[in-house]
Design a protein around this motif. Structure first.
Motif, mmCIF file in Angstrom:
data_model
loop_
_atom_site.group_PDB
_atom_site.id
_atom_site.type_symbol
_atom_site.label_atom_id
_atom_site.label_comp_id
_atom_site.label_asym_id
_atom_site.label_seq_id
_atom_site.Cartn_x
_atom_site.Cartn_y
_atom_site.Cartn_z
ATOM 1 N N ASP A 193 0.840 -1.199 0.000
ATOM 2 C CA ASP A 193 0.000 0.000 0.000
ATOM 3 C C ASP A 193 0.875 1.249 0.000
ATOM 4 O OD1 ASP A 193 -1.896 1.973 0.264
ATOM 5 O OD2 ASP A 193 -2.991 1.006 1.895
ATOM 6 N N ASN A 194 1.226 1.715 -1.198
ATOM 7 C CA ASN A 194 2.077 2.891 -1.321
ATOM 8 C C ASN A 194 1.419 4.159 -0.798
ATOM 9 O OD1 ASN A 194 4.294 1.593 -2.434
ATOM 10 N ND2 ASN A 194 3.560 1.833 -4.540
ATOM 11 N N SER A 195 0.097 4.138 -0.678
ATOM 12 C CA SER A 195 -0.609 5.353 -0.255
ATOM 13 C C SER A 195 -0.344 5.696 1.207
ATOM 14 C CB SER A 195 -2.112 5.199 -0.484
ATOM 15 O OG SER A 195 -2.675 4.242 0.405
ATOM 16 N N ILE A 196 0.092 4.713 2.004
ATOM 17 C CA ILE A 196 0.380 4.985 3.414
ATOM 18 C C ILE A 196 1.786 4.556 3.814
ATOM 19 C CG2 ILE A 196 -2.023 4.897 4.164
ATOM 20 C CD1 ILE A 196 -1.471 2.029 5.191
ATOM 21 N N SER A 197 2.526 3.894 2.928
ATOM 22 C CA SER A 197 3.866 3.389 3.243
ATOM 23 C C SER A 197 4.753 4.508 3.796
ATOM 24 C CB SER A 197 4.511 2.803 1.990
ATOM 25 O OG SER A 197 5.788 2.291 2.273
ATOM 26 N N PRO A 198 5.518 4.195 4.846
ATOM 27 C CA PRO A 198 5.804 2.888 5.445
ATOM 28 C C PRO A 198 4.845 2.489 6.564
ATOM 29 C CG PRO A 198 7.244 4.503 6.426
ATOM 30 C CD PRO A 198 6.426 5.240 5.393
ATOM 31 N N TRP A 199 3.754 3.227 6.743
ATOM 32 C CA TRP A 199 2.752 2.839 7.736
ATOM 33 C C TRP A 199 2.005 1.592 7.264
ATOM 34 C CZ3 TRP A 199 3.077 5.081 12.307
ATOM 35 C CH2 TRP A 199 3.664 6.346 12.397
ATOM 36 N N TYR A 200 1.542 0.799 8.235
ATOM 37 C CA TYR A 200 0.766 -0.412 7.947
ATOM 38 C C TYR A 200 -0.580 -0.330 8.650
ATOM 39 C CZ TYR A 200 4.668 -3.145 5.973
ATOM 40 O OH TYR A 200 5.680 -3.628 5.178
ATOM 41 N N ASP A 201 -1.616 -0.708 7.925
ATOM 42 C CA ASP A 201 -2.966 -0.858 8.492
ATOM 43 C C ASP A 201 -3.226 -2.357 8.583
ATOM 44 O OD1 ASP A 201 -5.560 -0.679 9.297
ATOM 45 O OD2 ASP A 201 -6.334 0.211 7.447
ATOM 46 N N ILE A 202 -3.276 -2.883 9.781
ATOM 47 C CA ILE A 202 -3.387 -4.332 9.957
ATOM 48 C C ILE A 202 -4.698 -4.699 10.646
ATOM 49 C CG2 ILE A 202 -0.878 -4.580 10.049
ATOM 50 C CD1 ILE A 202 -2.635 -5.258 13.236
ATOM 51 N N GLU A 203 -5.087 -5.934 10.468
ATOM 52 C CA GLU A 203 -6.225 -6.505 11.190
ATOM 53 C C GLU A 203 -5.730 -7.727 11.937
ATOM 54 O OE1 GLU A 203 -9.116 -5.182 11.543
ATOM 55 O OE2 GLU A 203 -8.758 -3.540 10.124
ATOM 56 N N MET A 204 -6.197 -7.905 13.155
ATOM 57 C CA MET A 204 -5.741 -9.027 13.966
ATOM 58 C C MET A 204 -6.106 -10.363 13.322
ATOM 59 S SD MET A 204 -4.206 -7.458 16.404
ATOM 60 C CE MET A 204 -3.928 -8.693 17.686
ATOM 61 N N ASN A 205 -5.176 -11.295 13.390
ATOM 62 C CA ASN A 205 -5.365 -12.660 12.901
ATOM 63 C C ASN A 205 -5.606 -12.743 11.396
ATOM 64 O OD1 ASN A 205 -5.174 -13.886 15.556
ATOM 65 N ND2 ASN A 205 -7.200 -13.023 15.941
ATOM 66 N N GLN A 206 -5.161 -11.711 10.667
ATOM 67 C CA GLN A 206 -5.303 -11.706 9.219
ATOM 68 C C GLN A 206 -3.939 -11.774 8.544
ATOM 69 O OE1 GLN A 206 -8.415 -11.802 7.666
ATOM 70 N NE2 GLN A 206 -9.070 -12.069 9.803
ATOM 71 N N TYR A 207 -3.952 -12.076 7.269
ATOM 72 C CA TYR A 207 -2.736 -12.163 6.462
ATOM 73 C C TYR A 207 -2.051 -10.803 6.387
ATOM 74 C CZ TYR A 207 0.041 -12.763 2.161
ATOM 75 O OH TYR A 207 1.050 -12.799 1.226
ATOM 76 N N LEU A 208 -0.712 -10.804 6.450
ATOM 77 C CA LEU A 208 0.058 -9.566 6.299
ATOM 78 C C LEU A 208 1.326 -9.862 5.524
ATOM 79 C CD1 LEU A 208 0.381 -6.534 7.049
ATOM 80 C CD2 LEU A 208 1.797 -7.311 8.965
ATOM 81 N N GLU A 209 1.563 -9.057 4.502
ATOM 82 C CA GLU A 209 2.753 -9.213 3.680
ATOM 83 C C GLU A 209 3.707 -8.061 3.932
ATOM 84 O OE1 GLU A 209 3.879 -9.804 -1.058
ATOM 85 O OE2 GLU A 209 1.865 -10.253 -0.309
ATOM 86 N N ILE A 210 4.977 -8.391 4.155
ATOM 87 C CA ILE A 210 6.036 -7.409 4.316
ATOM 88 C C ILE A 210 7.128 -7.731 3.296
ATOM 89 C CG2 ILE A 210 5.524 -7.105 6.780
ATOM 90 C CD1 ILE A 210 7.999 -8.852 7.380
ATOM 91 N N PRO A 211 8.075 -6.838 3.080
ATOM 92 C CA PRO A 211 9.158 -7.164 2.141
ATOM 93 C C PRO A 211 9.874 -8.455 2.545
ATOM 94 C CG PRO A 211 9.186 -4.826 2.653
ATOM 95 C CD PRO A 211 8.156 -5.440 3.552
ATOM 96 N N THR A 212 9.945 -9.366 1.621
ATOM 97 C CA THR A 212 10.654 -10.658 1.712
ATOM 98 C C THR A 212 9.974 -11.686 2.613
ATOM 99 O OG1 THR A 212 12.166 -10.189 3.580
ATOM 100 C CG2 THR A 212 12.853 -9.438 1.384
ATOM 101 N N TYR A 213 8.759 -11.400 3.149
ATOM 102 C CA TYR A 213 8.113 -12.368 4.033
ATOM 103 C C TYR A 213 6.621 -12.066 4.111
ATOM 104 C CZ TYR A 213 7.670 -15.607 7.990
ATOM 105 O OH TYR A 213 7.325 -16.673 8.791
#
Length: 288
Positions: free
Chosen positions: A257-277
């Protein structure tokens, strides 16, 4: 004639770029020309100075002397610093970070993902005169404290059985402290952290210094290094990680999400993608 052909080529090229074979306007073309907001202050030399706060949000504030404040104020290398492996060579991938923390990487290769965050916590306790609180569980579940190590106690390990015996002289030096951490790096990891530490199950309760973890062998863990909240309650986070091979601790971009990077909007117990993982689900733990 050359000028006519040139302009004809340009016209055809533009038509091909904006229309598909059926003549319909290609969607989202305009979006590629809209630059995302820039939340990076290249001159910032701490985590909270390097990352700007989006409009409508406020940065989480913590008491002086707290671990959260210690992390927000952690010193960074200059903006163009590369992520460096334990062998002194640049990591093969340099496009996933916006800052590198001033955390030396030992040449022994032991300071990997969980180890790097263990070091941040241990050095915080050392720097705030809480040395007797420094201690971590081995994956076997046995607790190994800096206090006992500094008094000369060393583990005798036989499979999953661990016993401690006084086999060395008392040594409370910083040099010996780093030898202690090397021992922890060897016998602790994501699984021991997950088993030992309390879980944070509510997104609103996640604070700077908490860790998003996938326990296992191999597992992975990253740390919340900043947090902001909007008036409507929306919460965004900044993450940093060490990695395998052992390398510089670095602040992650949000490539999803380039619109907020480097901030992350996460949801608990959901999938999350970060660089290289990627994490199949977001679950958090907190140092005691």
């Amino acid at each position: 004639m050359k000028k006519i052909l040139f302009f004809l080529f340009i016209a055809v090229g533009i038509g091909f770029f904006f229309f598909n074979k059926k003549g319909k306007v290609i969607k989202n073309v305009a979006k590629s020309y809209v630059l995302p907001p820039n939340y990076i202050n290249k001159e910032g030399m701490t985590i909270s100075e390097r990352i700007k706060v989006p409009e409508g949000y406020s940065r989480a504030s913590y008491p002086e002397g707290s671990f959260s404040k210690y992390i927000q104020d952690y010193v960074l290398k200059p903006f163009d610093a590369k992520v460096i492996n334990y062998d002194g060579n640049p990591y093969v991938y340099q496009s996933g970070h916006v800052g590198v923390l001033e955390v030396p990487v030992p040449s022994n290769g032991l300071q990997q993902c969980a180890d790097a965050l263990i070091r941040l916590r241990a050095e915080y306790l050392w720097d705030t005169n809480r040395k007797d609180d420094i201690g971590f569980n081995f994956t076997s579940g046995h607790y190994c404290s800096w206090k006992k190590y500094s008094e000369g106690y060393r583990p005798k390990i036989n499979g999953s059985k661990v016993s401690f015996h006084r086999t060395a002289s008392r040594d409370t030096s910083k040099q010996n402290f780093y030898k202690y951490l090397n021992l922890i790096y060897t016998y602790a990891g994501t699984q021991s952290l997950y088993d030992e530490l309390p879980k944070i199950t509510n997104k609103a309760n996640v604070e700077v210094g908490d860790m998003l973890i996938y326990p296992g062998s191999p597992g992975h863990v990253i740390m919340v290094v900043d947090k902001i909240t909007a008036l409507d309650g929306d919460i965004l986070f900044i993450f940093a990680q060490g990695n395998t091979p052992a390398q510089s601790v670095h602040i992650l971009k949000n490539l999803s999400d380039n619109s907020i990077s480097p901030w992350y909007d996460i949801e608990m117990n959901q999938y999350l993608e970060i660089p290289t993982y990627y994490f199949n689900k977001t679950q958090f733990i907190r140092f005691k």
